[in-house]
Scaffold this motif. Structure first.
Motif, PDB file in Angstrom:
ATOM      1  N   GLU A 134     -22.339 138.372  38.200  1.00  0.00           N
ATOM      2  CA  GLU A 134     -22.017 139.202  37.503  1.00  0.00           C
ATOM      3  C   GLU A 134     -22.414 139.069  35.926  1.00  0.00           C
ATOM      4  O   GLU A 134     -22.477 137.759  35.805  1.00  0.00           O
ATOM      5  CB  GLU A 134     -20.483 139.457  37.561  1.00  0.00           C
ATOM      6  CG  GLU A 134     -20.027 139.715  38.830  1.00  0.00           C
ATOM      7  CD  GLU A 134     -18.614 139.903  38.865  1.00  0.00           C
ATOM      8  OE1 GLU A 134     -17.669 139.449  37.973  1.00  0.00           O
ATOM      9  OE2 GLU A 134     -17.889 140.152  39.980  1.00  0.00           O
ATOM     10  N   GLY A 135     -22.645 139.911  35.299  1.00  0.00           N
ATOM     11  CA  GLY A 135     -22.980 139.702  33.827  1.00  0.00           C
ATOM     12  C   GLY A 135     -22.707 141.050  33.326  1.00  0.00           C
ATOM     13  O   GLY A 135     -22.504 141.936  33.614  1.00  0.00           O
ATOM     14  N   GLU A 136     -22.864 140.848  31.960  1.00  0.00           N
ATOM     15  CA  GLU A 136     -22.391 141.941  30.913  1.00  0.00           C
ATOM     16  C   GLU A 136     -23.163 141.543  29.577  1.00  0.00           C
ATOM     17  O   GLU A 136     -23.400 140.413  29.269  1.00  0.00           O
ATOM     18  CB  GLU A 136     -21.066 142.014  30.937  1.00  0.00           C
ATOM     19  CG  GLU A 136     -20.252 141.155  30.254  1.00  0.00           C
ATOM     20  CD  GLU A 136     -18.787 141.098  30.063  1.00  0.00           C
ATOM     21  OE1 GLU A 136     -18.010 140.160  30.257  1.00  0.00           O
ATOM     22  OE2 GLU A 136     -18.222 142.284  29.864  1.00  0.00           O
ATOM     23  N   CYS A 137     -23.209 142.497  28.931  1.00  0.00           N
ATOM     24  CA  CYS A 137     -23.643 142.382  27.451  1.00  0.00           C
ATOM     25  C   CYS A 137     -23.306 143.683  26.540  1.00  0.00           C
ATOM     26  O   CYS A 137     -23.139 144.854  27.273  1.00  0.00           O
ATOM     27  CB  CYS A 137     -25.299 142.092  27.524  1.00  0.00           C
ATOM     28  SG  CYS A 137     -26.258 143.531  28.180  1.00  0.00           S
ATOM     29  N   TRP A 138     -23.375 143.415  25.316  1.00  0.00           N
ATOM     30  CA  TRP A 138     -23.187 144.473  24.445  1.00  0.00           C
ATOM     31  C   TRP A 138     -24.305 144.565  23.750  1.00  0.00           C
ATOM     32  O   TRP A 138     -24.939 143.820  23.281  1.00  0.00           O
ATOM     33  CB  TRP A 138     -21.948 144.175  23.504  1.00  0.00           C
ATOM     34  CG  TRP A 138     -20.637 144.117  23.989  1.00  0.00           C
ATOM     35  CD1 TRP A 138     -20.040 142.885  24.513  1.00  0.00           C
ATOM     36  CD2 TRP A 138     -19.668 144.986  24.211  1.00  0.00           C
ATOM     37  NE1 TRP A 138     -18.809 143.131  25.178  1.00  0.00           N
ATOM     38  CE2 TRP A 138     -18.491 144.550  24.713  1.00  0.00           C
ATOM     39  CE3 TRP A 138     -19.738 146.250  23.752  1.00  0.00           C
ATOM     40  CZ2 TRP A 138     -17.304 145.292  25.200  1.00  0.00           C
ATOM     41  CZ3 TRP A 138     -18.543 147.089  23.886  1.00  0.00           C
ATOM     42  CH2 TRP A 138     -17.411 146.433  24.488  1.00  0.00           C
ATOM     43  N   LEU A 139     -24.610 145.818  23.577  1.00  0.00           N
ATOM     44  CA  LEU A 139     -25.930 146.483  23.073  1.00  0.00           C
ATOM     45  C   LEU A 139     -25.600 147.464  21.848  1.00  0.00           C
ATOM     46  O   LEU A 139     -24.828 148.393  21.741  1.00  0.00           O
ATOM     47  CB  LEU A 139     -26.749 147.163  24.001  1.00  0.00           C
ATOM     48  CG  LEU A 139     -27.285 146.472  24.976  1.00  0.00           C
ATOM     49  CD1 LEU A 139     -27.888 147.154  26.403  1.00  0.00           C
ATOM     50  CD2 LEU A 139     -28.100 145.169  24.765  1.00  0.00           C
TER      51      LEU A 139
END
Length: 143
Positions: free
Chosen positions: A14-19
């Motif tokens: 799983e992964g996440e990022c804010w852009l």
């Protein structure tokens, strides 16, 4: 880019990022997906279709988003032979595929998502923020 990647117990990840709401964000989202897929055996089988789907959803959030300094939140999960992509933004409403003509230079993104994803949808964010989440799921490519 603030990003987290974690292995899930079943061998997925799983992964996440804010852009930021920027023309560069689709490329940054694709890089985050490539990083996630590189950590999982067989992850490359999701790369082409996953990058295309992710690009379309992030591009929609950038193009149609609010220019108020808010960011786009991307969540990725690979487990049980399924890649789930979520793009959270502050845009109210439900995105619908537009009617387009051969002369239109844009507006085909959700048609593409509809044809490539196993399923996709939209709903409220549910994380205490205004806006929505647009998500899609895809299986690995044969090969």
């Amino acid at each position: 880019m603030p990003e987290t990647v974690a292995k899930s117990p079943a061998g997925g990840a799983e992964g996440e990022c804010w852009l930021p709401r920027s023309d560069r964000s689709p490329a940054r989202a694709r890089a985050a997906l490539r990083d996630l897929l590189a950590r999982v055996k067989g992850g490359e089988r999701y790369a082409d279709r996953g990058e295309l789907l992710l690009s379309e959803l992030v591009t929609n959030a950038v193009v149609h988003g609010k220019n108020d300094g808010t960011r786009i939140h991307v969540k990725l999960a690979l487990r049980d032979d399924l890649l789930r992509i979520e793009v959270h933004d502050r845009i109210e409403g439900t995105p619908l595929p537009r009617q387009t003509t051969a002369d239109d230079s844009s507006g085909r993104g959700l048609h593409l998502v509809d044809s490539l994803a196993l399923r996709w949808g939209c709903g409220p964010r549910g994380d205490g923020y205004l806006g929505k989440v647009v998500w899609c799921e895809t299986a690995p490519e044969e090969g």
